[in-house]
Design a protein around this motif. Structure first.
Motif, PDB file in Angstrom:
ATOM      1  N   ASP A   1      64.646 -27.380 169.535  1.00 20.94           N
ATOM      2  CA  ASP A   1      65.193 -27.685 170.865  1.00 20.94           C
ATOM      3  C   ASP A   1      65.821 -29.069 170.760  1.00 20.94           C
ATOM      4  O   ASP A   1      65.170 -30.076 171.027  1.00 20.94           O
ATOM      5  CB  ASP A   1      64.055 -27.629 171.899  1.00 20.94           C
TER       6      ASP A   1
ATOM      7  N   LYS B   1      69.638 -31.095 177.957  1.00 20.93           N
ATOM      8  CA  LYS B   1      69.010 -29.992 177.224  1.00 20.93           C
ATOM      9  C   LYS B   1      69.945 -28.841 176.863  1.00 20.93           C
ATOM     10  O   LYS B   1      69.793 -28.248 175.800  1.00 20.93           O
ATOM     11  CB  LYS B   1      67.847 -29.436 178.065  1.00 20.93           C
TER      12      LYS B   1
ATOM     13  N   GLU C   1      59.658 -26.306 167.473  1.00 18.52           N
ATOM     14  CA  GLU C   1      58.946 -25.433 168.411  1.00 18.52           C
ATOM     15  C   GLU C   1      58.708 -24.037 167.837  1.00 18.52           C
ATOM     16  O   GLU C   1      59.462 -23.572 166.982  1.00 18.52           O
ATOM     17  CB  GLU C   1      59.759 -25.299 169.716  1.00 18.52           C
TER      18      GLU C   1
ATOM     19  N   THR D   1      57.224 -28.646 172.250  1.00 19.29           N
ATOM     20  CA  THR D   1      57.155 -29.382 170.985  1.00 19.29           C
ATOM     21  C   THR D   1      55.939 -30.286 170.922  1.00 19.29           C
ATOM     22  O   THR D   1      55.526 -30.831 171.956  1.00 19.29           O
ATOM     23  CB  THR D   1      58.447 -30.211 170.778  1.00 19.29           C
TER      24      THR D   1
ATOM     25  N   PHE E   1      62.972 -25.081 181.511  1.00 18.16           N
ATOM     26  CA  PHE E   1      64.410 -25.283 181.667  1.00 18.16           C
ATOM     27  C   PHE E   1      65.081 -24.206 180.828  1.00 18.16           C
ATOM     28  O   PHE E   1      64.400 -23.481 180.091  1.00 18.16           O
ATOM     29  CB  PHE E   1      64.833 -26.707 181.263  1.00 18.16           C
TER      30      PHE E   1
ATOM     31  N   GLU F   1      63.291 -31.504 168.268  1.00 21.82           N
ATOM     32  CA  GLU F   1      62.005 -31.009 168.768  1.00 21.82           C
ATOM     33  C   GLU F   1      61.712 -29.710 168.032  1.00 21.82           C
ATOM     34  O   GLU F   1      62.447 -28.732 168.172  1.00 21.82           O
ATOM     35  CB  GLU F   1      62.040 -30.745 170.286  1.00 21.82           C
TER      36      GLU F   1
ATOM     37  N   VAL G   1      59.876 -24.146 177.476  1.00 18.13           N
ATOM     38  CA  VAL G   1      58.725 -24.719 178.178  1.00 18.13           C
ATOM     39  C   VAL G   1      58.729 -26.227 177.979  1.00 18.13           C
ATOM     40  O   VAL G   1      58.954 -26.711 176.862  1.00 18.13           O
ATOM     41  CB  VAL G   1      57.410 -24.119 177.644  1.00 18.13           C
TER      42      VAL G   1
END
Ligand code: MN
Length: 232
Positions: free
Chosen positions: A111, A132, A82, A201, A54, A80, A31
């Motif tokens: 992430d 990503k 999460e 995040t 993504f 990040e 997300v």
């Protein structure tokens, strides 16, 4: 079908926190912009109409407490922290209650992001894959069953870089809660066991360099750690 020409690498798997079994990684959904303060630091607004996503390939999964070589093609590789969740039952066009019932377990996740490439892609309105879907960028700590975790609410989520606190928030700061995310995503995919979702995040993301150690945690879940080594 005739013989396959070659074998693919085995799919990664994430251990359950009690050591009883492993959860095989099928798809990885992520997300975007799910914490207001993180959207602000990225110079964008949260979209309140609907969450957006993504994806990462399953082979982007990286074991907890491992060493990841600084990836190619970036000079601004970011952490990040999460909340990750794992789907435990097929679910399609689900209500929020049905969505919650389909959540098998939760974990700490990272992430990892080529921020320079993501921002360049964003500026050109291109997909974020190079930013990503980085090899080794989806780090999963062991999974805790949803019943053991209980309701997602005010649990603290935090990350430190070399022992210095960088991210510190509450899961209740999420714009879209886990039930809403799973319900919404299930209107676009036949979600099924093997699907993992990273839920976004909080603020405080930043770069790493070789030699850095990331540590993170969420109340009620096993902690996560990742060490960055020199580029290959
Ligand atoms: Mn993220």
């Amino acid at each position: 079908m005739s013989q396959l020409l070659f074998d693919l690498p085995a799919l990664p798997a994430v251990p359950m926190s009690d050591g009883s079994a492993h959860y095989p990684v099928g798809r990885i959904f992520c997300v975007g912009r799910n914490y207001v303060d993180h959207a602000k630091e990225m110079g964008v607004e949260v979209d309140r109409e609907a969450p957006f996503y993504f994806t990462k390939t399953p082979w982007a999964a990286q074991p907890n407490e491992s060493v990841l070589a600084y990836p190619p093609g970036t000079e601004n590789f970011h952490y990040e922290m999460e909340l990750g969740l794992a789907i435990g039952a097929p679910v399609f066009r689900a209500s929020k209650d049905q969505a919650r019932a389909a959540i098998h377990s939760y974990c700490c996740a990272l992430d990892m992001t080529r921020r320079d490439l993501q921002l360049a892609e964003r500026a050109k309105q291109r997909p974020w894959d190079l930013g990503k879907d980085v090899e080794g960028s989806a780090v999963f700590a062991p999974l805790t069953p949803a019943q053991s975790m209980g309701d997602i609410g005010a649990q603290r989520i935090h990350l430190a870089l070399n022992g210095n606190l960088k991210q510190d928030a509450r899961l209740s700061d999420m714009v879209w809660n886990v039930d809403e995310i799973v319900s919404h995503l299930s209107h676009f995919y036949h979600l099924r066991p093997g699907d993992l979702i990273l839920t976004g995040t909080p603020a405080g993301v930043g770069p790493v360099v070789p030699g850095d150690k990331i540590t993170g945690g969420i109340e009620g879940l096993d902690p996560i750690a990742l060490t960055i080594s020199e580029a290959e």
